[in-house]
Design a protein around this motif. Sequence first.
Motif, short mmCIF file in Angstrom:
data_model
loop_
_atom_site.label_atom_id
_atom_site.label_comp_id
_atom_site.label_asym_id
_atom_site.label_seq_id
_atom_site.Cartn_x
_atom_site.Cartn_y
_atom_site.Cartn_z
N LEU A 35 -13.30 17.24 14.30
CA LEU A 35 -12.50 18.03 13.52
C LEU A 35 -13.55 18.55 12.73
O LEU A 35 -13.20 20.07 12.56
CB LEU A 35 -11.38 17.52 12.69
N ASP B 181 -11.19 9.11 10.97
CA ASP B 181 -11.37 9.78 11.92
C ASP B 181 -9.97 9.32 12.42
O ASP B 181 -9.80 8.26 13.00
CB ASP B 181 -12.36 9.85 12.66
N ASN B 182 -8.90 10.43 12.57
CA ASN B 182 -7.75 10.25 13.59
C ASN B 182 -6.85 8.89 13.02
O ASN B 182 -6.60 8.18 13.78
CB ASN B 182 -8.27 9.84 15.05
N HIS C 260 -4.48 18.67 16.15
CA HIS C 260 -5.96 17.87 16.65
C HIS C 260 -5.39 16.45 17.34
O HIS C 260 -6.40 16.03 18.01
CB HIS C 260 -6.96 17.93 15.88
N ASN D 257 -10.82 24.32 22.66
CA ASN D 257 -12.00 24.17 21.77
C ASN D 257 -13.16 24.83 22.49
O ASN D 257 -13.41 24.69 23.86
CB ASN D 257 -12.39 22.87 21.63
N GLU E 14 -7.30 11.58 23.83
CA GLU E 14 -8.22 12.67 23.09
C GLU E 14 -7.67 14.22 23.18
O GLU E 14 -7.63 14.38 24.44
CB GLU E 14 -9.55 12.21 23.90
N GLY F 231 -11.93 16.61 22.67
CA GLY F 231 -13.47 16.23 22.74
C GLY F 231 -14.24 17.23 22.89
O GLY F 231 -13.71 18.70 23.43
C1 Z15 Z 1 -10.52 14.44 14.50
O1 Z15 Z 1 -11.92 14.67 14.61
C2 Z15 Z 1 -9.69 14.88 15.33
C3 Z15 Z 1 -8.42 14.91 15.39
C4 Z15 Z 1 -7.83 14.49 14.32
O2 Z15 Z 1 -6.49 14.67 14.21
C5 Z15 Z 1 -8.74 14.12 13.32
CL1 Z15 Z 1 -7.60 13.59 11.72
C6 Z15 Z 1 -9.88 14.13 13.24
C7 Z15 Z 1 -10.61 15.35 16.65
C8 Z15 Z 1 -10.05 14.97 17.87
O3 Z15 Z 1 -9.85 13.40 18.14
C9 Z15 Z 1 -10.90 15.64 19.19
O4 Z15 Z 1 -10.16 15.18 20.46
C10 Z15 Z 1 -10.93 16.99 19.15
O5 Z15 Z 1 -11.94 17.71 20.17
C11 Z15 Z 1 -11.40 17.56 17.72
O6 Z15 Z 1 -10.52 16.93 16.61
C12 Z15 Z 1 -11.44 18.94 17.55
O7 Z15 Z 1 -10.34 19.39 17.75
#
Ligand code: Z15
Length: 833
Positions: A136, A288-289, A374, A482, A674, A677
């Motif tokens: 992200l 993250d996530n 996301h 993306n 995912e 990615g």
């Molecule tokens: C993060 O890095 C992503 C999603 C989230 O909800 C949070 Cl909090 C952090 C990532 C996704 O996991 C990934 O699949 C995607 O490519 C990226 O965001 C950009 O959109």
Amino acid sequence: VEASIPEPQRAAWSRNQIQSFTDKDGFEKEVVRHVETTLARSMFNCDESAAYSATSLAFRDRLIKDWNKTQQRQTYRDTKRVYYLSLEFLMGRALDNAMLNVGLKDAAKGGLADLGFRIEDIIGQEHDAALGNGGLGRLAACFLDSLASLNYPAWGYGLRYRYGIFKQEIIDGYQVEVPDYWLDFNPWEFPRHDVTVDIQFFGHVSKTTKDDGKTAAIWEGGEIVQAVAYDVPIPGYDTPTTNNLRLWSSKASGGEFDFQKFNNGDYESSVAEQQRAETISAVLYPNDNLERGKELRLKQQYFWVAASLYDIVRRFKKSKRGWNEFADQVAIQLNDTHPTLAIVELQRILLDIEGLEWDVAWDIVTKTFGYTNHTVLPEALEKWPVGLVQYLLPRHLQIIYDINLYFLQTVEKAFPKDRDMLTRVSIIEESQPKMVRMAHLAIVGSHKVNGVAELHSDLIKTTIFKDFVEVYGPDKFTNVTNGITPRRWLHQANPRLSELIASKCGGNGFLKDLTQLNRLEAHAKDAAFRREWAEIKYANKVRLAKHIKNVTGVTVNPAALFDVQVKRIHEYKRQQLNIFGVIHRYLTLKGMSVEERKKQLPRVSVFGGKAAPGYWMAKQIIHLINAVGSVINKDEEIGDLLKVIFLEDYNVSKAEMICPASDLSEHISTAGTEASGTSNMKFVLNGGLIIGTCDGANIEITREIGESNIFLFGNLAEDVEDLRHAHNYGSHSIDSDLEKVFGTIESGTFGTPHDFSAMIAAVRHHGDYYLVSDDFHSYMETHRLVDESYRNQDEWVSKCITSVARMGFFSSDRCINEYADGIWNVEPLVVQE
Ligand code: Z15
């Protein structure tokens, strides 16, 4: 002050500006000047660190001019601007990027050589700006690069964390977190002590009657924290456009000390208060996530959002336009739900401060905002306890309730008597305690909601936001797949490949129009071209092998197949599937005769990535990878046939070295988990192939490059639910090869089996939520196909070339143009030189 300087005088000043360097000699002079004056050092003891500083300052001077001109141009033309609000900007290093974008890297290279330095060493001095967790944050950084390169009038707004994502050390196979103090010397930021905003917290709301007899809310009391702007120039590639990234830093309002307290002898508490204020922007949350609902995190969000909106509104007001033009002048994009309070804050400003009617204000608000989702992972969806919001932001909670009331009234009209629908879509979750659902608020307050890859955008419409599609119709929901910036991820990370590509694509035009890569396709069958291509890949692998030797002590053979999985460690990304696969490969090799072994293809399995400090299972996975590596890497029977490397502290600058060196990269998340990615795109663009699941952007990559150029395996997203149900309520038999792997771990081959029992239990006894066992067989079969395919190097290399040729779609330029057309309604500001 500005207005009091007569125009002719100002014009004369700008004509007489010192001219920046344009060649090697000019660059050298600037470096010497900065070493001797700015840094107050002598050239006799100019080390690599001083050379880095001086080189950066020389390029910074150049950027400042373009930056000022860009701001002047954007103010003068006063077209619609885009504001990208993101809690994370994972920028990496700035110097190399600045040199390439400005187009004077060769001058710098020559100049530094004259002074006795190698440019790579100087570039390597820079500390990564790591104000993000992963995908992200890096996406936000790629977007800034594209916005500037395409000449969009755009600003990024974020927080200036004193500590970015922690540095990872591996000690005895375990992750240890070390603070990332990165601000020691940062030539890329400009403190704007004159650009400050007072931000209010806590307090209470009272009502007052205005002259016209209407009542208005007044939010008073509580405490004030000051936001100070720090600006970072964002140079576009091959254009004078240099946009601004504004990061807010917190400090106590009222200056350094509260003098009242100081004079009363309460020195300590006045310093303590200052420190408390500074805590707000002290540290990036390293998840993250995953959302953990901490009060300080909510404070960060409001602090950043309120300062940014104040700034945006202040800029709009300078144009003397009416509020009815606000949404024609301002587009604000919410990077995930983290900045959702901006919706409430703008409504508050328009209503309480500017005195607009609710409906008029709300119309402006919804036309202004767009929201990007996301993830569909439930643990990542933000919810804040109503009580916490009430306590921290009492007026905002009232407004949230009113937004919800009006929203639910319209839902009620469209779906009379459907209580369940109201409960499901409500911004307030009627749980114990009650929660504010930020995604719902973001949807209701925006005119467009987008996912980040086709599958993901379909999934949000059919799962987590299904009801909202019924309420608003499907057109509010859209997809923007993306992309990545080819400047950093090809030209900068892989200069030799970029040059080879340029030689076949008619120059560097592909860096601004990535679809021009298709000119490569004709050369995939050209044996001489393939040789050059393969030679570059090999050189990149040699470089990574040296790095591996340096940091781990392990010797790897650059002729082996480099199989790479680098990304945040998360169960849904399934590094455990990869390491179980590695163990299976090891067992297979151990079971072979010496003769048979000789026929096998050597492999290096490279892992890298950080675990959130509180994510115990992710840390166990890191431990297992290291434990397996330390056994296999010293097994002399196996030798070069298999090496397992965990590279510590994976970050942007390491990614720039790793991506160009991979033959195969792993993007093996459980289907449907995912969102997109983006490293999958980086690896293919650098001439590597993918082993992956039908998930996120892998699906569109496959569509673009062709099924024969990717190694797909595993169950599909549409089958995941049934499989999980079967695990829990039917019979769940574990793949027999996977059982052998478990048996080996349990026999103590990789150290105390107890250390890894939870990972095994997650598959065997706890429902195997991520479908590791279901996909194991197909994963291993597909790895066998990889080996077979790699043996035929001519074919492998043509697959790589063909894939690169078809990657044009995945530029973040395409992505930004889609946002500009479909969501922001903004146009580039053409630069007349
Ligand atoms: C993060 O890095 C992503 C999603 C989230 O909800 C949070 Cl909090 C952090 C990532 C996704 O996991 C990934 O699949 C995607 O490519 C990226 O965001 C950009 O959109």
